[in-house]
Design an enzyme around this catalytic site. Structure first.
Site, PDB file in Angstrom:
ATOM      1  N   LYS A  83     -41.852  32.394  23.661  1.00  0.00           N
ATOM      2  CA  LYS A  83     -41.844  33.655  24.410  1.00  0.00           C
ATOM      3  C   LYS A  83     -43.262  34.248  24.372  1.00  0.00           C
ATOM      4  O   LYS A  83     -44.165  33.663  24.941  1.00  0.00           O
ATOM      5  CB  LYS A  83     -40.750  34.575  23.881  1.00  0.00           C
ATOM      6  CG  LYS A  83     -39.360  34.021  24.240  1.00  0.00           C
ATOM      7  CD  LYS A  83     -38.201  34.907  23.878  1.00  0.00           C
ATOM      8  CE  LYS A  83     -36.906  34.341  24.449  1.00  0.00           C
ATOM      9  NZ  LYS A  83     -35.928  33.944  23.414  1.00  0.00           N
ATOM     10  N   SER A 116     -31.614  41.331  23.914  1.00  0.00           N
ATOM     11  CA  SER A 116     -32.299  40.914  25.148  1.00  0.00           C
ATOM     12  C   SER A 116     -31.725  41.530  26.418  1.00  0.00           C
ATOM     13  O   SER A 116     -32.373  41.485  27.456  1.00  0.00           O
ATOM     14  CB  SER A 116     -32.283  39.396  25.252  1.00  0.00           C
ATOM     15  OG  SER A 116     -30.956  38.948  25.402  1.00  0.00           O
ATOM     16  N   HIS A 155     -37.639  38.084  20.607  1.00  0.00           N
ATOM     17  CA  HIS A 155     -38.094  38.972  21.691  1.00  0.00           C
ATOM     18  C   HIS A 155     -39.007  40.091  21.187  1.00  0.00           C
ATOM     19  O   HIS A 155     -39.510  40.877  21.983  1.00  0.00           O
ATOM     20  CB  HIS A 155     -36.905  39.618  22.410  1.00  0.00           C
ATOM     21  CG  HIS A 155     -36.283  38.746  23.450  1.00  0.00           C
ATOM     22  ND1 HIS A 155     -36.881  38.486  24.668  1.00  0.00           N
ATOM     23  CD2 HIS A 155     -35.120  38.059  23.451  1.00  0.00           C
ATOM     24  CE1 HIS A 155     -36.109  37.681  25.369  1.00  0.00           C
ATOM     25  NE2 HIS A 155     -35.035  37.403  24.659  1.00  0.00           N
TER      26      HIS A 155
END
Ligand SMILES: *Cc1c(COP(=O)(O)O)cnc(C)c1O
Length: 396
Positions: A242, A183, A211
Site C-alpha cells: 500500500k 478500510s 492502511h
C-alpha cells in the site's frame, strides 16, 4: 465429472452476476499514479489506489530495485530458512523495526500471509483472541486457523470490548486484535482506550497497520504514533503493498520472542518463498526516504484535509475519517454504481461499494487520497463529483 461441475459453476457465476455482484477488472496500461491510462486509451485520474504516498512509480525506489537486480539477481528460489535470506532481507527487517519502534521484524510474501501465520504458532486452545468485528479478511482467516477461543466486539466499541475481555478472563493468554484503519470508513480505533483496557484486563495488543503505516500520524508511523504509544503493541502487521511502495510483501513486527517464535513455527513463512531482493532493496530505500523527510505525509494530510472540507462544503455527506480514506455516502447500491460510472466518464476513477462489502443502506463511493495528487487533480475530482451529484439529485 467436469461437465456437472462446469454446470454448477456456471449457474453460481450467473447468480453472482444477477445479484449485481460480479467483479469486472478494468485494465490499466500505464504505471500506477495519480493519472493513469486505461485500456480504452482514455486517461483518468485515479482516486482508488492504496498508493497513499505516491511511491508506486517513484524513481528512487525504481532505481534501488534496479540496482538490486544487478547485485542480487531476480529471485531467491528458496524459503527463508533454507537459502532464501539475503542481507537485504535482514536489513529491511531491521529498518521496519526502527520505523515502528519495535524489537524485530519477520517478512512474508504478503500481509495476508503475515496475518494468516501469526495466531496459530503463538496461541493455543487455552488462550483467547478478542477481535474487532470489522477486521480484515486475512485476520479472520488467521484466527480460524488457530485453536484459541474467539471473542468478537462491535467495531471500535469499547464497552463491548470490555465485556468480551471480562468473558475472556477464563482463558490463559489474551490478545486483542484490531485494524489500524478500517478500510471502508477510514476510521481509527481509540488505541488509547484499547491499551488501557488491555492493561486492566491483562491482555496483549495486535494492530494491523496496512492502511495506516506511512499514512497516519504526523510522520506516518501509524496509529501508535497518533496515540503516542510507540512500541506499546506486542504485535504489528503491515504490508509493503500500500503506502510502502505498492509492490508486494508483508511483515509482522513486535516483541523479539514473538518474532523469534514466528520464524520457527509460522507456516506461511516456513513454506512460502522469500520476497525478491529488489523488493526488499526498494523497501529499505523507502524507509530511508521516510526517515529523512515528512514531505509526502505532509502533502497527503493536506490533500485529505482539502478534499474532505471542499466536498462537505458542496454538500456531500462524508464519514468522519482519520486516514486518507474518504467515504462519500450515497446510501443506495444502484446509485453508487451509476455515480461511479458517470464519474469515469468525467475522467475520475473511483469505485462504488455496497452490500455485502458494507452494510445494507450504507452504499458509498470510497475515495482514497494520495500524495501523488496535485491540487488541480483534487479540484477536478471535486468538480466532477459536484456535477454528477447534481445530475443524480444527490446535491440540490
Ligand atoms: C490490504 C490489507 C491486507 C493484505 O495485505 P497484502 O500485503 O496485500 O496481502 C491485510 N490487512 C489489511 C488491514 C489490509 O488492508
Amino acid at each position: 465429472m467436469y461437465t456437472d461441475f462446469q454446470e454448477f459453476l456456471s449457474k453460481e457465476l450467473a447468480d453472482i452476476a444477477d445479484a449485481g455482484l460480479y467483479k469486472n477488472e478494468r485494465i490499466i496500461v500505464s504505471p500506477q499514479g495519480a493519472e493513469i491510462k486505461v485500456s480504452s486509451g482514455k486517461k483518468v485520474l485515479n482516486f482508488c489506489a492504496n498508493n497513499y504516498l505516491g511511491l508506486s512509480n517513484n524513481p528512487q525506489l525504481i532505481d534501488a530495485a534496479k540496482k538490486a537486480l544487478d547485485t542480487h539477481g531476480y529471485g531467491m528460489s528458496s524459503v527463508r530458512f533454507i537459502c532464501g535470506t539475503s542481507n537485504v532481507h535482514k536489513e529491511l527487517e531491521q529498518k521496519i523495526a526502527e520505523f515502528f519502534g519495535t524489537e524485530d521484524t519477520i517478512l512474508y510474501a504478503a500481509c495476508f500471509d503475515a496475518n494468516g501465520g501469526v495466531f496459530e504458532p503463538l496461541l493455543a486452545a487455552e488462550d483467547a483472541i478478542i477481535s474487532d468485528s470489522l477486521n480484515h479478511a486475512s485476520i479472520i482467516d488467521g484466527v480460524r486457523l488457530c485453536k484459541a477461543v474467539r471473542y468478537r466486539y462491535q467495531n471500535a466499541n469499547m464497552d463491548d470490548l470490555e465485556e468480551q475481555l471480562k468473558l475472556a478472563q477464563a482463558q490463559r493468554f489474551r490478545l486483542i486484535v484490531t485494524d489500524g484503519v478500517f478500510s471502508m470508513d477510514g476510521n481509527v480505533p481509540p488505541m488509547d482506550k484499547i491499551f488501557k483496557l488491555a492493561e486492566k484486563y491483562n491482555a496483549m495488543v495486535m494492530i494491523d497497520e496496512s492502511h495506516s503505516a506511512g499514512v497516519v500520524g504526523k510522520t506516518g508511523r501509524g496509529v501508535t504514533e497518533l496515540f503516542n504509544a510507540r512500541g506499546k503493541a506486542e504485535i504489528i502487521t503491515g504490508t509493503l503493498g500500500k503506502a510502502f511502495g505498492g509492490a508486494i510483501g508483508g511483515f509482522t513486527t513486535g516483541k523479539k520472542e514473538i518474532i523469534d517464535m514466528l520464524r520457527q513455527r509460522s507456516r506461511p513463512y516456513l513454506f512460502s518463498n522469500s520476497i525478491p531482493p529488489m523488493v526488499a532493496a526498494a523497501g529499505i530505500e523507502m524507509i530511508k526516504m521516510m526517515s529523512e523527510t515528512n514531505e509526502l505525509q505532509d502533502k497527503l494530510h493536506a490533500n485529505t484535509e482539502y478534499f474532505n472540507t471542499e466536498m462537505q462544503k458542496v454538500g456531500f455527506d462524508i464519514k468522519p475519517t482519520q486516514s486518507a480514506i474518504c467515504a462519500v455516502m450515497l446510501y443506495d447500491a444502484k446509485l453508487s454504481q451509476n455515480f461511479a460510472a458517470k464519474l469515469l466518464n468525467e475522467g475520475i476513477y473511483v469505485i462504488g461499494f455496497y452490500f455485502p462489502v458494507v452494510p445494507k443502506e450504507q452504499a458509498r463511493i470510497r475515495v482514497q487520497l494520495s500524495a501523488a495528487h496535485e491540487r488541480e487533480h483534487l479540484d477536478k475530482a471535486i468538480a466532477a463529483f459536484t456535477k454528477v451529484g447534481k445530475e443524480l439529485g444527490v446535491l440540490k
